[in-house]
Write a protein that holds these residues in place. Structure first.
Motif, PDB file in Angstrom:
ATOM      1  N   GLY A 154       1.296  -1.242   0.685  1.00  0.00           N
ATOM      2  CA  GLY A 154       0.248  -0.341   0.354  1.00  0.00           C
ATOM      3  C   GLY A 154       1.201   1.047  -0.342  1.00  0.00           C
ATOM      4  O   GLY A 154       2.106   1.520  -0.526  1.00  0.00           O
ATOM      5  N   LYS A 155       0.480   2.610   0.296  1.00  0.00           N
ATOM      6  CA  LYS A 155       1.127   3.492   0.653  1.00  0.00           C
ATOM      7  C   LYS A 155       2.706   3.462   1.333  1.00  0.00           C
ATOM      8  O   LYS A 155       3.355   4.144   0.759  1.00  0.00           O
ATOM      9  CB  LYS A 155       0.408   4.670   0.779  1.00  0.00           C
ATOM     10  CG  LYS A 155      -0.526   5.071   0.185  1.00  0.00           C
ATOM     11  CD  LYS A 155      -1.348   6.333   0.763  1.00  0.00           C
ATOM     12  CE  LYS A 155      -2.511   6.585  -0.580  1.00  0.00           C
ATOM     13  NZ  LYS A 155      -3.118   8.463  -0.048  1.00  0.00           N
ATOM     14  N   PRO A 298       9.235  -4.280  -1.769  1.00  0.00           N
ATOM     15  CA  PRO A 298       8.405  -3.518  -2.796  1.00  0.00           C
ATOM     16  C   PRO A 298       8.668  -2.445  -2.816  1.00  0.00           C
ATOM     17  O   PRO A 298       8.496  -1.357  -1.409  1.00  0.00           O
ATOM     18  CB  PRO A 298       6.923  -4.169  -2.708  1.00  0.00           C
ATOM     19  CG  PRO A 298       7.110  -4.777  -2.416  1.00  0.00           C
ATOM     20  CD  PRO A 298       8.664  -5.515  -1.312  1.00  0.00           C
ATOM     21  N   MET A 299       9.218  -1.344  -3.295  1.00  0.00           N
ATOM     22  CA  MET A 299       9.385   0.110  -3.436  1.00  0.00           C
ATOM     23  C   MET A 299       8.226   0.570  -3.703  1.00  0.00           C
ATOM     24  O   MET A 299       8.386   2.014  -3.332  1.00  0.00           O
ATOM     25  CB  MET A 299      10.592   0.335  -4.648  1.00  0.00           C
ATOM     26  CG  MET A 299      11.821  -0.137  -4.739  1.00  0.00           C
ATOM     27  SD  MET A 299      13.276   0.053  -5.702  1.00  0.00           S
ATOM     28  CE  MET A 299      13.301   1.562  -4.848  1.00  0.00           C
ATOM     29  N   PHE A 300       7.313   0.697  -4.009  1.00  0.00           N
ATOM     30  CA  PHE A 300       6.411   1.512  -4.738  1.00  0.00           C
ATOM     31  C   PHE A 300       4.845   0.647  -4.649  1.00  0.00           C
ATOM     32  O   PHE A 300       5.114  -0.067  -4.513  1.00  0.00           O
ATOM     33  CB  PHE A 300       6.731   1.438  -6.454  1.00  0.00           C
ATOM     34  CG  PHE A 300       7.877   1.777  -6.974  1.00  0.00           C
ATOM     35  CD1 PHE A 300       7.690   3.253  -6.530  1.00  0.00           C
ATOM     36  CD2 PHE A 300       8.081   0.938  -7.998  1.00  0.00           C
ATOM     37  CE1 PHE A 300       9.372   3.533  -7.397  1.00  0.00           C
ATOM     38  CE2 PHE A 300       9.416   1.426  -8.160  1.00  0.00           C
ATOM     39  CZ  PHE A 300      10.404   2.431  -8.032  1.00  0.00           C
ATOM     40  N   GLU A 301       3.939   1.944  -4.463  1.00  0.00           N
ATOM     41  CA  GLU A 301       2.358   1.340  -4.139  1.00  0.00           C
ATOM     42  C   GLU A 301       2.280   0.863  -5.252  1.00  0.00           C
ATOM     43  O   GLU A 301       2.617   0.716  -5.945  1.00  0.00           O
ATOM     44  CB  GLU A 301       1.838   2.757  -3.878  1.00  0.00           C
ATOM     45  CG  GLU A 301       0.043   2.007  -3.760  1.00  0.00           C
ATOM     46  CD  GLU A 301      -0.505   3.059  -3.295  1.00  0.00           C
ATOM     47  OE1 GLU A 301      -1.565   3.484  -3.306  1.00  0.00           O
ATOM     48  OE2 GLU A 301      -0.178   4.448  -3.761  1.00  0.00           O
ATOM     49  N   ASP A 337       7.996   5.841  -8.906  1.00  0.00           N
ATOM     50  CA  ASP A 337       7.247   4.527  -9.354  1.00  0.00           C
ATOM     51  C   ASP A 337       7.138   4.991 -11.007  1.00  0.00           C
ATOM     52  O   ASP A 337       6.302   6.499 -11.487  1.00  0.00           O
ATOM     53  CB  ASP A 337       5.933   4.967  -9.255  1.00  0.00           C
ATOM     54  CG  ASP A 337       5.369   3.341  -9.700  1.00  0.00           C
ATOM     55  OD1 ASP A 337       5.826   2.887 -10.663  1.00  0.00           O
ATOM     56  OD2 ASP A 337       4.464   2.666  -8.952  1.00  0.00           O
ATOM     57  N   PRO A 338       7.661   4.466 -12.267  1.00  0.00           N
ATOM     58  CA  PRO A 338       7.695   4.526 -13.449  1.00  0.00           C
ATOM     59  C   PRO A 338       6.776   4.446 -14.452  1.00  0.00           C
ATOM     60  O   PRO A 338       6.717   4.779 -15.671  1.00  0.00           O
ATOM     61  CB  PRO A 338       9.407   4.684 -13.655  1.00  0.00           C
ATOM     62  CG  PRO A 338       8.956   2.907 -12.567  1.00  0.00           C
ATOM     63  CD  PRO A 338       8.651   3.395 -11.736  1.00  0.00           C
ATOM     64  N   ARG A 339       5.680   3.516 -13.716  1.00  0.00           N
ATOM     65  CA  ARG A 339       5.210   2.774 -14.090  1.00  0.00           C
ATOM     66  C   ARG A 339       4.285   3.547 -15.770  1.00  0.00           C
ATOM     67  O   ARG A 339       3.749   3.127 -16.499  1.00  0.00           O
ATOM     68  CB  ARG A 339       3.948   1.619 -13.900  1.00  0.00           C
ATOM     69  CG  ARG A 339       5.716   0.652 -13.759  1.00  0.00           C
ATOM     70  CD  ARG A 339       4.563  -0.494 -12.864  1.00  0.00           C
ATOM     71  NE  ARG A 339       4.291   0.304 -10.825  1.00  0.00           N
ATOM     72  CZ  ARG A 339       3.773  -0.250  -9.996  1.00  0.00           C
ATOM     73  NH1 ARG A 339       3.362  -1.483 -10.581  1.00  0.00           N
ATOM     74  NH2 ARG A 339       3.540   0.260  -8.899  1.00  0.00           N
TER      75      ARG A 339
END
Length: 482
Positions: A154-155, A298-301, A337-339
């Motif tokens: 999550g966040k 995990p680095m990102f939400e 987050d690059p996505r």
């Protein structure tokens, strides 16, 4: 001479490798990389936070006796110990990540940075159980604490949900007898005065002592053509690893093609197959390649352990057969987050018609499907791109076109220099693994500004080379189809 846990596991793989580690460390080829070690340490540090009362056994790796004594002392005062050490009088020793009090007994907890339990980890823990038992500890249960593959961040990162604790007590108990026998054998074996001789096999390719033990095996050999069992039987029958000793007529399919191509130093070309592949192409062509990172934590939400996160793509666009190409690239240069940005840019520039050419479609299709799930508003466009994908790997993997210099590999790293003057040598970034490792270091803030610039330049060149390589290989396919 001590026998550590890593020694035991190595000896179970190959007893000679254990002997060489003890007597010929100068021969070691590939020590553990910093990236691999850092991942393990990061996961371990995070897992320890689940046990706030834990006490670290402060002993250097080589201070086995001191570590064992300190463990015994601290075990009288505390219920949870980190890096607890045990040894017996025969020379076995080990460290357990977490030693946890359970009534009058103890639990062994091994922390692993994988997202599932593996057989070798059971062996790890079984050896630790043996040593701690020999050292006088009563062990009640054994656990492997590993990353939870189903966890979605999550966040904020939830350490509790990030990890999964698996009880492997029964599995460890089942192999204790064999561990005892193996340990006795390896303790004696590692003390041999004369270097032992053993049979080599294709399995040796996984070993750090491969170059030493297998010096007589050619760079390209029978091992590269066949699976382990078949390769072993053939080599034993011929008493050779030389492909030139094989009779190509004894084999069929890809094996026969590979053997004949090598023996005759020629190119195999099936024009019909190549034409069938080319016939499915619809112009304009969009040559696409992704670069991704995988982080254990995990680095990102909305991401999970070891999820592939695309941070870069290269796109070469060609409107007609043999026509000029236009290059478009995306590289995320922020520590975020690059996505979303990548997905929007891809949809914008990938058009709505024409084939999307990739090399190994499973990878790109999977990334697009994941992005589609993450961004519902882009779902239709991303899945439409998947519907247009054509896999350039197929004609090379299926041997429609094969060069003897490929050495039985259809990897673009082998195919490209075999058919063109291009290669990946002398590039700032040499392969996808290096791209992932260095970009992850950037994301974690471990690079200087100068290192970041060099990395970005290198990534642009490397990823661009991947798609330009597909352009050049398409030219080769058209030429060979005539």
């Amino acid at each position: 001479m001590y026998l550590s846990k890593s020694d035991y596991i190595l000896g179970c793989f190959c007893e000679k490798a254990l002997w060489l580690k003890k007597h010929r460390r100068d021969l070691l080829e590939t020590p553990e990389t910093n990236a691999q070690a850092d991942t393990g340490y990061d996961v371990q540090d995070l897992a320890q936070k689940l046990y706030p009362d834990g006490v670290m056994i402060e002993a250097e790796p080589w201070e086995v006796g001191q570590g064992a004594e300190l463990t015994k002392k601290q075990a009288k005062k505390h219920s949870v110990l980190f890096e607890a050490v045990a040894k017996d009088d025969d020379g076995t020793f080990c460290r357990i990540d977490i030693l946890e009090k359970n009534g009058r007994s103890w639990n062994l907890i091994e922390i692993k940075s994988t997202n599932e339990v593996k057989d070798t980890q059971i062996q790890d823990l079984a050896y630790q159980h043996y040593v701690f038992t020999q050292a006088g500890y009563k062990i009640k249960q054994c656990f492997i604490l590993h990353l939870n593959k189903d966890y979605v961040r999550g966040k904020r990162l939830s350490i509790k949900n990030l990890f999964k604790l698996d009880d492997v007590t029964e599995e460890v108990a089942e192999i204790q007898e064999s561990v005892s026998k193996n340990t006795d054998y390896l303790l004696k074996y590692q003390n041999k005065r004369v270097e032992p001789k053993i049979k080599i096999s294709k399995q040796c390719q996984k070993c750090d002592f491969y170059a030493y033990c297998c010096a007589k095996v050619p760079d390209y050999s029978i091992w590269d053509i066949f699976q382990i069992t078949t390769a072993t039987k053939i080599c034993e029958k011929l008493n050779s690893y030389d492909i030139n000793k094989l009779n190509a007529d004894d084999y069929d399919g890809k094996n026969k093609i590979d053997i004949e191509a090598w023996q005759k130093q020629k190119i195999h070309c099936d024009k019909k197959q190549i034409k069938e592949f080319l016939s499915q192409l619809k112009y304009p062509l969009y040559y696409l390649d992704y670069e991704t990172i995988q982080s254990a934590i995990p680095m990102f939400e909305n991401s999970s352990p070891y999820q592939q996160i695309p941070f870069q793509f290269s796109l070469h666009i060609q409107k007609e057969v043999g026509g000029e190409v236009k290059h478009i690239s995306f590289l995320h240069k922020e520590k975020s987050d690059p996505r979303r940005a990548l997905a929007e840019y891809l949809v914008k520039h990938c058009g709505k018609k024409g084939s999307v050419v990739v090399y190994n479609q499973t990878f790109e299709k999977s990334r697009n499907a994941e992005l589609a799930d993450l961004f519902p508003d882009l779902r239709k466009a991303l899945l439409a791109i998947n519907d247009r994908i054509v896999d350039q790997l197929i004609p090379f993997r299926e041997r429609a076109l094969y060069h003897y210099k490929q050495h039985s590999s259809a990897s673009i790293k082998h195919v490209l220099p075999a058919f063109t003057k291009l290669s990946y040598e002398n590039m700032e970034v040499h392969n996808g693994g290096e791209a992932m490792e260095r970009y992850l270091a950037f994301m974690q803030g471990k690079l200087t500004l100068a290192e970041e610039k060099a990395l970005f330049d290198g990534l642009e060149a490397y990823c661009g080379q991947d798609t330009y390589a597909m352009v050049k290989l398409m030219e080769v396919l058209y030429k060979k189809a005539k």
